[in-house]
Scaffold this active site. Sequence first.
Site, PDB file in Angstrom:
ATOM      1  N   ASP A  16       0.868  -1.343  -0.033  1.00  0.00           N
ATOM      2  CA  ASP A  16       0.021   0.057  -0.016  1.00  0.00           C
ATOM      3  C   ASP A  16       0.931   1.173   0.154  1.00  0.00           C
ATOM      4  OD1 ASP A  16      -2.298   1.491   0.276  1.00  0.00           O
ATOM      5  OD2 ASP A  16      -2.744   1.400   2.183  1.00  0.00           O
ATOM      6  N   HIS A  33       2.611   3.473  -9.074  1.00  0.00           N
ATOM      7  CA  HIS A  33       2.444   2.005  -9.296  1.00  0.00           C
ATOM      8  C   HIS A  33       3.566   1.264 -10.125  1.00  0.00           C
ATOM      9  CE1 HIS A  33      -1.666   2.027  -7.620  1.00  0.00           C
ATOM     10  NE2 HIS A  33      -2.218   2.585  -8.784  1.00  0.00           N
ATOM     11  N   ASN A  64     -10.481  -3.201  -6.205  1.00  0.00           N
ATOM     12  CA  ASN A  64      -9.889  -2.023  -7.007  1.00  0.00           C
ATOM     13  C   ASN A  64     -10.550  -2.052  -8.216  1.00  0.00           C
ATOM     14  OD1 ASN A  64      -6.672  -3.511  -5.766  1.00  0.00           O
ATOM     15  ND2 ASN A  64      -7.882  -1.557  -5.001  1.00  0.00           N
TER      16      ASN A  64
HETATM   17  C1  FPP Z   1      -1.750   0.053  -3.253  1.00  0.00           C
HETATM   18  O1  FPP Z   1      -1.412   1.352  -3.618  1.00  0.00           O
HETATM   19  C2  FPP Z   1      -1.331  -0.607  -4.489  1.00  0.00           C
HETATM   20  C3  FPP Z   1      -2.117  -1.149  -5.497  1.00  0.00           C
HETATM   21  C4  FPP Z   1      -3.502  -1.204  -5.536  1.00  0.00           C
HETATM   22  C5  FPP Z   1      -1.590  -1.858  -6.722  1.00  0.00           C
HETATM   23  C6  FPP Z   1      -0.384  -2.816  -6.468  1.00  0.00           C
HETATM   24  C7  FPP Z   1       0.326  -2.549  -7.762  1.00  0.00           C
HETATM   25  C8  FPP Z   1       1.812  -2.551  -7.785  1.00  0.00           C
HETATM   26  C9  FPP Z   1       2.537  -2.808  -6.681  1.00  0.00           C
HETATM   27  C10 FPP Z   1       2.317  -2.601  -9.173  1.00  0.00           C
HETATM   28  C11 FPP Z   1       2.024  -3.213 -10.246  1.00  0.00           C
HETATM   29  C12 FPP Z   1       2.356  -4.618 -10.084  1.00  0.00           C
HETATM   30  C13 FPP Z   1       1.530  -5.630 -10.604  1.00  0.00           C
HETATM   31  C14 FPP Z   1       1.984  -7.098 -10.338  1.00  0.00           C
HETATM   32  C15 FPP Z   1       0.063  -5.498 -10.889  1.00  0.00           C
HETATM   33  P1  FPP Z   1      -2.629   2.628  -3.497  1.00  0.00           P
HETATM   34  O2  FPP Z   1      -2.552   2.979  -4.858  1.00  0.00           O
HETATM   35  O3  FPP Z   1      -3.790   2.072  -2.870  1.00  0.00           O
HETATM   36  O4  FPP Z   1      -1.736   3.686  -2.802  1.00  0.00           O
HETATM   37  P2  FPP Z   1      -2.714   5.041  -1.832  1.00  0.00           P
HETATM   38  O5  FPP Z   1      -3.309   4.389  -0.795  1.00  0.00           O
HETATM   39  O6  FPP Z   1      -1.393   5.776  -1.328  1.00  0.00           O
HETATM   40  O7  FPP Z   1      -3.461   5.651  -2.754  1.00  0.00           O
END
Ligand code: FPP
Length: 241
Positions: A16, A33, A64
């Site tokens: 996260d 990301h 998501n």
């Molecule tokens: C959470 O951060 C992350 C995600 C929902 C996506 C995870 C994706 C990756 C680590 C990179 C892509 C790799 C693959 C294999 C799909 P957030 O966007 O919720 O962060 P925030 O809470 O700060 O908004």
Amino acid sequence: MTDLDRIPVHVGIVMDGNGRWARARGLPRLSGHNAGMLAMKEIVKKASALGVRYLTVYAFSTENWKRGAEEVSGIFNLLIVYVDRELAELNANNVRVRILGEYGRLPANAVERLNRSLRTTADNSGMQFNIALNYGSRDEIARGLRAIAADVLAGRLAVSELDEALIADRLYTAGMPDPDLIIRTGGERRLSNFLLWQSAYSEFVFSDVYWPDFSAREFEKAIEEYQGRERRFGGRRQNGR
Ligand code: FPP
């Protein structure tokens, strides 16, 4: 120091903080990301080198899909980039890729890369790298219960046979040990529908570091925190007091 004799067998990670990492730098969310994908790449290598047997990352949840179409397709494109860049090395490192979740609903080119990853690494005996994609634990449990109900209705299973082991066998994690350690980065302290059944006795380590900044050293620090804990599984302390 990390005790290499007490490395957790199964580590789960809620990655996260990508969005906040990007915002703090005045960058679009997708840059976050992208940086998160690079962090994931490093942690997979580190976990495998440390001797973790199962690494499960929460890459895309059933919730998501509510994000904007551009962000959702951007994440799937990063998944494709990751497989195209990393599959050969994952395979060379004897890593076996598995997917937790209904990944058939992802865009066709992503499904194709995932199937290729599964096929290429199917016989590997090193670390198992589980990518949770279109995964939600309540959905996983509901799906398992539907399969069990169908077996009961068809007369293949008696209600009296339904026990914890049978439920565990119908989850995406069938045959895998439960996670010893679950790490969540990005400062929030919740599970967000990740491995609900499997985490009954997991230790939790929360890090305020945003996922893109979660380095191999941060991963070691989380393992060291885990190694400092005493796990009792509902029993008494080792010294009996
Ligand atoms: C959470 O951060 C992350 C995600 C929902 C996506 C995870 C994706 C990756 C680590 C990179 C892509 C790799 C693959 C294999 C799909 P957030 O966007 O919720 O962060 P925030 O809470 O700060 O908004």
